[in-house]
Design a protein around this motif. Structure first.
Motif, short mmCIF file in Angstrom:
data_model
loop_
_atom_site.label_atom_id
_atom_site.label_comp_id
_atom_site.label_asym_id
_atom_site.label_seq_id
_atom_site.Cartn_x
_atom_site.Cartn_y
_atom_site.Cartn_z
N ILE A 121 -23.07 16.73 32.35
CA ILE A 121 -22.71 16.18 33.65
C ILE A 121 -22.35 14.71 33.49
CG2 ILE A 121 -23.62 15.59 35.94
CD1 ILE A 121 -25.25 18.16 35.82
N ILE A 122 -21.21 14.33 34.05
CA ILE A 122 -20.78 12.94 33.96
C ILE A 122 -21.64 12.07 34.86
CG2 ILE A 122 -18.40 13.49 33.30
CD1 ILE A 122 -17.62 12.95 36.26
N SER A 123 -21.71 10.79 34.50
CA SER A 123 -22.55 9.86 35.25
C SER A 123 -21.92 8.46 35.18
CB SER A 123 -23.97 9.87 34.65
OG SER A 123 -24.84 9.15 35.46
N TYR A 124 -20.74 8.32 35.81
CA TYR A 124 -19.99 7.08 35.69
C TYR A 124 -20.45 6.00 36.66
CZ TYR A 124 -16.77 10.11 33.11
OH TYR A 124 -16.23 11.00 32.24
N ILE A 169 -10.92 8.99 34.14
CA ILE A 169 -11.86 8.45 33.15
C ILE A 169 -12.25 9.54 32.15
CG2 ILE A 169 -14.23 7.60 32.83
CD1 ILE A 169 -13.85 6.09 35.54
N THR A 170 -12.58 10.72 32.66
CA THR A 170 -12.96 11.83 31.78
C THR A 170 -11.84 12.17 30.81
OG1 THR A 170 -14.46 12.73 33.44
CG2 THR A 170 -13.70 14.25 31.73
N PRO A 174 -12.89 9.43 24.79
CA PRO A 174 -13.04 10.46 23.77
C PRO A 174 -14.41 11.12 23.72
CG PRO A 174 -13.10 8.30 22.76
CD PRO A 174 -12.81 8.08 24.23
N HIS A 175 -15.43 10.42 24.22
CA HIS A 175 -16.79 10.97 24.20
C HIS A 175 -17.50 10.54 25.47
CE1 HIS A 175 -18.19 6.92 23.13
NE2 HIS A 175 -17.17 6.90 22.29
N GLN A 176 -18.56 11.25 25.82
CA GLN A 176 -19.27 11.00 27.07
C GLN A 176 -19.90 9.61 27.08
OE1 GLN A 176 -22.66 13.44 27.89
NE2 GLN A 176 -22.66 12.93 30.05
N ARG A 177 -19.77 8.94 28.23
CA ARG A 177 -20.39 7.63 28.45
C ARG A 177 -20.94 7.59 29.86
NH1 ARG A 177 -15.95 3.32 27.08
NH2 ARG A 177 -17.36 2.11 28.36
N VAL A 178 -21.80 6.63 30.12
CA VAL A 178 -22.36 6.45 31.46
C VAL A 178 -22.02 5.05 31.96
CG1 VAL A 178 -24.24 8.10 31.11
CG2 VAL A 178 -24.62 5.69 30.61
N THR A 182 -14.99 1.45 36.65
CA THR A 182 -13.62 1.71 37.11
C THR A 182 -12.77 2.21 35.94
OG1 THR A 182 -11.64 0.71 38.09
CG2 THR A 182 -13.06 -0.74 36.81
N VAL A 183 -11.73 2.93 36.25
CA VAL A 183 -10.82 3.40 35.21
C VAL A 183 -10.14 2.22 34.51
CG1 VAL A 183 -8.78 3.72 36.70
CG2 VAL A 183 -9.06 5.15 34.67
N TRP A 184 -9.97 1.13 35.24
CA TRP A 184 -9.33 -0.05 34.66
C TRP A 184 -10.18 -0.62 33.54
CZ3 TRP A 184 -4.77 0.73 36.05
CH2 TRP A 184 -4.47 1.21 37.32
N GLN A 185 -11.49 -0.45 33.60
CA GLN A 185 -12.38 -0.89 32.53
C GLN A 185 -12.02 -0.16 31.23
OE1 GLN A 185 -16.52 -0.23 33.50
NE2 GLN A 185 -17.18 -0.45 31.39
N ILE A 186 -11.73 1.12 31.34
CA ILE A 186 -11.34 1.92 30.16
C ILE A 186 -9.97 1.48 29.65
CG2 ILE A 186 -10.82 4.27 29.37
CD1 ILE A 186 -13.81 3.67 29.96
N LEU A 187 -9.02 1.33 30.56
CA LEU A 187 -7.68 0.96 30.17
C LEU A 187 -7.64 -0.46 29.57
CD1 LEU A 187 -5.73 2.45 33.20
CD2 LEU A 187 -5.85 3.36 30.86
N ARG A 188 -8.40 -1.36 30.14
CA ARG A 188 -8.44 -2.75 29.67
C ARG A 188 -9.06 -2.82 28.26
NH1 ARG A 188 -10.24 -4.81 34.01
NH2 ARG A 188 -12.42 -4.37 33.60
N ASN A 189 -10.08 -2.01 28.02
CA ASN A 189 -10.74 -2.00 26.70
C ASN A 189 -10.02 -1.13 25.71
OD1 ASN A 189 -12.71 -3.69 27.72
ND2 ASN A 189 -14.10 -2.02 28.23
N ASN A 190 -8.92 -0.52 26.14
CA ASN A 190 -8.14 0.37 25.28
C ASN A 190 -9.03 1.43 24.66
OD1 ASN A 190 -5.78 1.34 24.24
ND2 ASN A 190 -5.76 -0.06 22.48
#
Length: 194
Positions: A121-124, A169-170, A174-178, A182-190
């Motif tokens: 279960i995701i927990s973003y 985000i999912t 590549p692997h589960q995170r909590v 925001t999705v921008w956090q993922i895109l910004r950190n590449n």
């Protein structure tokens, strides 16, 4: 060994467990057609939702288990809210069914996609989900207290956006995170797969 116990048994986790235990109480009052008591327990559950995260940050007791307990408690309480609405106000539910179905799909599809990809279960805890939950909860109370119905329809749009962001985000990580805000956090950190 003692450190592991601290991570499992702490005040924020206890509050999350209490929220989970409020679900059967909500069902009880819904089945007994006790709307005032139902709303009272619902407000208590919402308060515990705010309190557990706040205490986890203040007390520096944020843990992966706590994050999952919080997400599980949210899913249980908000699912209970939907089921109890059918029990207490079937006429309103039928009238607003398109919006309810959309909101329910908005909360369940990201979880299902996370289960398929990560087998967990995701927990973003994204800001968009927090906003969608706040707006939906307030509009839920306004709708069933028969004060206003249009805020519930507007809440649907916030839920759709929150669902799209969690699904993105999912698909991007590549692997589960909590605790991804925001999705921008993922895109910004590449932080996307190669």
């Amino acid at each position: 060994m003692e450190r592991t116990k601290e991570q499992i048994v702490n005040l924020p986790n206890l509050i999350s467990v209490i929220r989970i235990l409020l679900a059967p109480v909500m069902f009880y009052f819904a089945l007994k057609q006790q709307t005032y008591w139902f709303f009272g327990v619902l407000l208590l559950a919402i308060f515990t939702d705010v309190l557990d995260g706040l205490l986890a940050r203040i007390l520096n007791q944020a843990t992966t288990l706590g994050s999952h307990l919080d997400s599980g408690g949210d899913f249980i309480i908000y699912s209970t809210m939907a089921i109890c609405a059918w029990i207490l106000w079937p006429d309103i539910m039928l009238r607003e069914r398109l919006y309810f179905i959309t909101i329910i799909l908005s909360f369940t599809l990201p979880v299902l996609i996370g289960l398929i990809k990560f087998h967990a279960i995701i927990s973003y805890h994204t800001w968009s989900v927090k906003l969608a939950v706040a707006i939906t909860t307030i509009s839920y109370i306004l709708l069933f207290a028969e004060i206003l119905d249009w805020p519930f329809r507007i809440a649907t749009l916030f839920c759709i956006y929150a669902a799209i962001e969690e699904i993105a985000i999912t698909l991007l990580i590549p692997h589960q995170r909590v605790n991804i805000k925001t999705v921008w956090q993922i895109l910004r950190n590449n932080d996307t797969p190669p």
